[in-house]
Design a protein around this motif. Sequence first.
Motif, PDB file in Angstrom:
ATOM      1  N   ASP A  51       5.697   6.145 -16.794  1.00 53.57           N
ATOM      2  CA  ASP A  51       6.438   4.316 -16.923  1.00 53.57           C
ATOM      3  C   ASP A  51       5.646   3.399 -15.932  1.00 53.57           C
ATOM      4  N   LEU A  52       3.996   2.939 -16.561  1.00 52.29           N
ATOM      5  CA  LEU A  52       3.438   2.063 -15.439  1.00 52.29           C
ATOM      6  C   LEU A  52       4.543   1.139 -14.871  1.00 52.29           C
ATOM      7  N   PRO A  53       4.636   0.375 -13.634  1.00 56.27           N
ATOM      8  CA  PRO A  53       4.236  -1.394 -13.704  1.00 56.27           C
ATOM      9  C   PRO A  53       3.469  -1.833 -14.146  1.00 56.27           C
ATOM     10  N   SER A  54       4.295  -2.984 -14.078  1.00 63.35           N
ATOM     11  CA  SER A  54       2.759  -4.346 -15.063  1.00 63.35           C
ATOM     12  C   SER A  54       1.534  -5.060 -14.583  1.00 63.35           C
ATOM     13  N   GLY A  55       0.542  -4.674 -14.854  1.00 62.92           N
ATOM     14  CA  GLY A  55      -0.237  -5.104 -14.829  1.00 62.92           C
ATOM     15  C   GLY A  55      -0.633  -3.385 -13.752  1.00 62.92           C
ATOM     16  N   THR A  56      -0.324  -1.922 -13.770  1.00 68.79           N
ATOM     17  CA  THR A  56      -0.562  -1.080 -13.283  1.00 68.79           C
ATOM     18  C   THR A  56      -1.966   0.110 -13.907  1.00 68.79           C
ATOM     19  N   MET A  57      -3.545   0.230 -13.403  1.00 72.29           N
ATOM     20  CA  MET A  57      -4.140   1.173 -14.510  1.00 72.29           C
ATOM     21  C   MET A  57      -3.791   2.627 -13.460  1.00 72.29           C
ATOM     22  N   ALA A  58      -3.996   3.747 -14.670  1.00 75.88           N
ATOM     23  CA  ALA A  58      -3.724   4.726 -13.968  1.00 75.88           C
ATOM     24  C   ALA A  58      -5.306   5.466 -15.615  1.00 75.88           C
ATOM     25  N   ILE A  59      -6.236   6.084 -14.141  1.00 83.51           N
ATOM     26  CA  ILE A  59      -6.851   7.628 -14.475  1.00 83.51           C
ATOM     27  C   ILE A  59      -6.832   8.528 -13.970  1.00 83.51           C
ATOM     28  N   LEU A  60      -6.878   9.307 -15.448  1.00 84.98           N
ATOM     29  CA  LEU A  60      -7.159  11.299 -15.356  1.00 84.98           C
ATOM     30  C   LEU A  60      -8.329  11.378 -15.192  1.00 84.98           C
ATOM     31  N   ALA A  95       0.754  -1.475   0.025  1.00 83.53           N
ATOM     32  CA  ALA A  95       0.169  -0.346   0.184  1.00 83.53           C
ATOM     33  C   ALA A  95       1.202   1.227  -0.278  1.00 83.53           C
ATOM     34  N   ARG A  96       2.111   1.375   0.719  1.00 86.86           N
ATOM     35  CA  ARG A  96       3.054   2.526   0.593  1.00 86.86           C
ATOM     36  C   ARG A  96       3.688   2.721  -0.408  1.00 86.86           C
ATOM     37  N   THR A  97       3.487   1.465  -1.148  1.00 88.45           N
ATOM     38  CA  THR A  97       4.565   1.159  -2.895  1.00 88.45           C
ATOM     39  C   THR A  97       3.957   2.601  -3.558  1.00 88.45           C
ATOM     40  N   VAL A  98       2.253   1.907  -3.339  1.00 81.87           N
ATOM     41  CA  VAL A  98       1.076   2.678  -4.425  1.00 81.87           C
ATOM     42  C   VAL A  98       0.789   3.364  -3.874  1.00 81.87           C
ATOM     43  N   GLU A  99       1.182   4.067  -2.531  1.00 82.03           N
ATOM     44  CA  GLU A  99       0.582   5.402  -2.495  1.00 82.03           C
ATOM     45  C   GLU A  99       1.576   6.582  -2.767  1.00 82.03           C
ATOM     46  N   ARG A 100       2.916   5.809  -2.492  1.00 83.16           N
ATOM     47  CA  ARG A 100       4.261   6.588  -2.436  1.00 83.16           C
ATOM     48  C   ARG A 100       4.492   7.136  -4.451  1.00 83.16           C
ATOM     49  N   ALA A 101       3.925   5.695  -4.862  1.00 82.46           N
ATOM     50  CA  ALA A 101       3.903   5.922  -6.151  1.00 82.46           C
ATOM     51  C   ALA A 101       3.105   7.123  -6.991  1.00 82.46           C
ATOM     52  N   VAL A 102       1.831   6.686  -6.763  1.00 84.50           N
ATOM     53  CA  VAL A 102       0.534   7.832  -7.004  1.00 84.50           C
ATOM     54  C   VAL A 102       0.825   9.271  -6.991  1.00 84.50           C
ATOM     55  N   ARG A 103       1.371   9.570  -5.851  1.00 85.34           N
ATOM     56  CA  ARG A 103       2.380  11.072  -6.070  1.00 85.34           C
ATOM     57  C   ARG A 103       2.815  11.392  -6.297  1.00 85.34           C
ATOM     58  N   VAL A 104       4.573  10.130  -7.090  1.00 83.98           N
ATOM     59  CA  VAL A 104       5.156  11.152  -7.750  1.00 83.98           C
ATOM     60  C   VAL A 104       4.246  10.573  -8.776  1.00 83.98           C
ATOM     61  N   HIS A 105       3.729  10.214  -9.627  1.00 82.44           N
ATOM     62  CA  HIS A 105       2.931  10.217 -11.013  1.00 82.44           C
ATOM     63  C   HIS A 105       2.513  12.003 -10.812  1.00 82.44           C
ATOM     64  N   ALA A 106       1.407  12.114  -9.962  1.00 82.91           N
ATOM     65  CA  ALA A 106       0.742  12.884  -9.852  1.00 82.91           C
ATOM     66  C   ALA A 106       1.286  14.163  -9.998  1.00 82.91           C
ATOM     67  N   LEU A 109       4.405  14.457 -11.616  1.00 85.87           N
ATOM     68  CA  LEU A 109       4.861  14.370 -13.066  1.00 85.87           C
ATOM     69  C   LEU A 109       4.104  15.136 -13.415  1.00 85.87           C
ATOM     70  N   LEU A 110       2.977  14.869 -13.356  1.00 85.79           N
ATOM     71  CA  LEU A 110       1.781  14.427 -14.170  1.00 85.79           C
ATOM     72  C   LEU A 110       1.514  16.679 -14.289  1.00 85.79           C
ATOM     73  N   ARG A 111       1.658  17.438 -13.244  1.00 83.69           N
ATOM     74  CA  ARG A 111       1.098  18.681 -12.646  1.00 83.69           C
ATOM     75  C   ARG A 111       2.675  19.725 -13.969  1.00 83.69           C
ATOM     76  N   LEU A 112       3.763  19.193 -13.471  1.00 83.12           N
ATOM     77  CA  LEU A 112       4.806  19.833 -14.270  1.00 83.12           C
ATOM     78  C   LEU A 112       4.764  19.681 -15.425  1.00 83.12           C
ATOM     79  N   ARG A 113       4.063  18.415 -16.479  1.00 82.45           N
ATOM     80  CA  ARG A 113       3.903  18.203 -17.299  1.00 82.45           C
ATOM     81  C   ARG A 113       3.007  19.026 -18.261  1.00 82.45           C
ATOM     82  N   LEU A 114       1.576  19.010 -17.386  1.00 84.03           N
ATOM     83  CA  LEU A 114       0.620  19.282 -17.778  1.00 84.03           C
ATOM     84  C   LEU A 114       0.807  21.720 -17.515  1.00 84.03           C
ATOM     85  N   ASP A 115       1.512  21.498 -16.829  1.00 82.50           N
ATOM     86  CA  ASP A 115       1.510  23.150 -16.486  1.00 82.50           C
ATOM     87  C   ASP A 115       2.547  23.738 -17.441  1.00 82.50           C
ATOM     88  N   SER A 116       3.870  22.814 -18.722  1.00 82.55           N
ATOM     89  CA  SER A 116       4.491  23.802 -19.081  1.00 82.55           C
ATOM     90  C   SER A 116       3.963  23.932 -20.657  1.00 82.55           C
TER      91      SER A 116
END
Length: 468
Positions: A86-95, A53-64, A66-73
């Motif tokens: 770069d999502l881990p195998s089997g992981t889904m992301a919804i924005l 759970a901590r790994t998933v929570e840390r990953a979603v914060r890091v990805h969020a 990265l997305l903020r920087l990309r969407l702002d620039s």
Amino acid sequence: MSNPERGQRFRSRFRGLRGRVTAVFVLGAALVAVVLSGSVYGISTGYMESQRARTVERAVRVHAELLRLRLDSTDISGDQALDALDLPSGTMAILHRDTGWSLASADVDFSPGSAPPIPTPAAQITGTATRVRIGDQPYLRAGAAVDNRTVLYEFAPLLELESTLRMLRTILLACSVLAVTIAAAIGAWAAHRALSPLRQVAATASRIASGEHELRLPRTDDEELSTTVDAFNAMVDSLQQRIERERRLVSDLSHELRTPLTTLTTTATVLTGHRDELSERPRAALGLLVEETAYLRGLLDDMLALARVEAGIHRSDQTPLDVAELLTHLLAGHGVAAHVLDIRDAGTIRGRRTELERALVNLLTNAERHGGGVTGVRVDRDGADVVVTVDDAGPGVAPENRERIFERFVTASRSTGGTGIGLALVSETVLGHHGTLRCTESPSGGARFVLTIPALHEIAKNRPEPPQ
């Protein structure tokens, strides 16, 4: 051995002291195994799930971030921003951006029929991962805010974690079974070792009961066992002293009673020689004297013989005896027709010839005096035992008296000349040879006495081991 007999023997052993000691080891090991396995599984499950759970929570914060920087620039769409992750195998992301949704997945076949559960509104986002199911697959869902109008959700698969937990359960179960098996083996060995002194006591007691009165348990340095050994040896010494006193008493009684009885018998014999010189009334008194003297002599002989048997005083040692040969000799000596003896299966026993001859003679005499004569004597085998059956022509013995007739001084009538000790002597003699004696009804309606004694090879096989 049949299945019911094996089951009965198993249950009997389990109910014994050895079975209870083994059961304590098994139950103790099972309890420890359950507690340890449950603790290990619970701690491991909690730790691995929290780490995941901590790994998933840390990953979603890091990805969020990265997305903020990309969407702002740059001016790019949500789908383009997700594809850059770069999502881990089997992981889904919804924005979720404004009112639109974007989906990105890594090696996941996503269909609209199994849409991932997304909380609405977006204000419900927390940093804690939540277990959800998409279709029939378990996932951890975590969300993070990218900016005021954008939210990122990630769904991390739990199949690998659950597979690891299943393997852990299997390993813990196998270890528990192995621990219980080892505990059962150790318990059986410990019970065998712990009960070894009891087996030694039992073997020694059996040998003492069979006539080795000088045998004692060896001394031991074990403080717990020394008290039992000393008490056992003291008890045997006390019994030995009592047996010696009884032997001396029997010897003294034999000497003191036989002397006046011999005098009476001699006097009666002398008077009988002058019977014709006496008048009618003295002759009648002399007849009563001779009859009662003979009865008293037989009673004394039977009582002394019974006392010797009960006190363990034997005139001969045990030797191999052929039962068929012994009965052939006895029947010929008592004038019984040869056809009465039926030898179906000869057998050899180990016994004292003089005592067994007297016992068999008492059975034959009982049949002649109380049963109208012997009608059949059969020698047969019943498994490991030699069986001698004596039938008579009398009216038989009532069922309620078939045990009582082996007691002392129980006889049908004084007019038949019985002392009431003959069958009691037979019973004690057979018991001293590890056999049994019972009375039943013969096919002709008379009494049937069944004498059973272990065969010679069975005695040798069942003889207890000497104490070490």
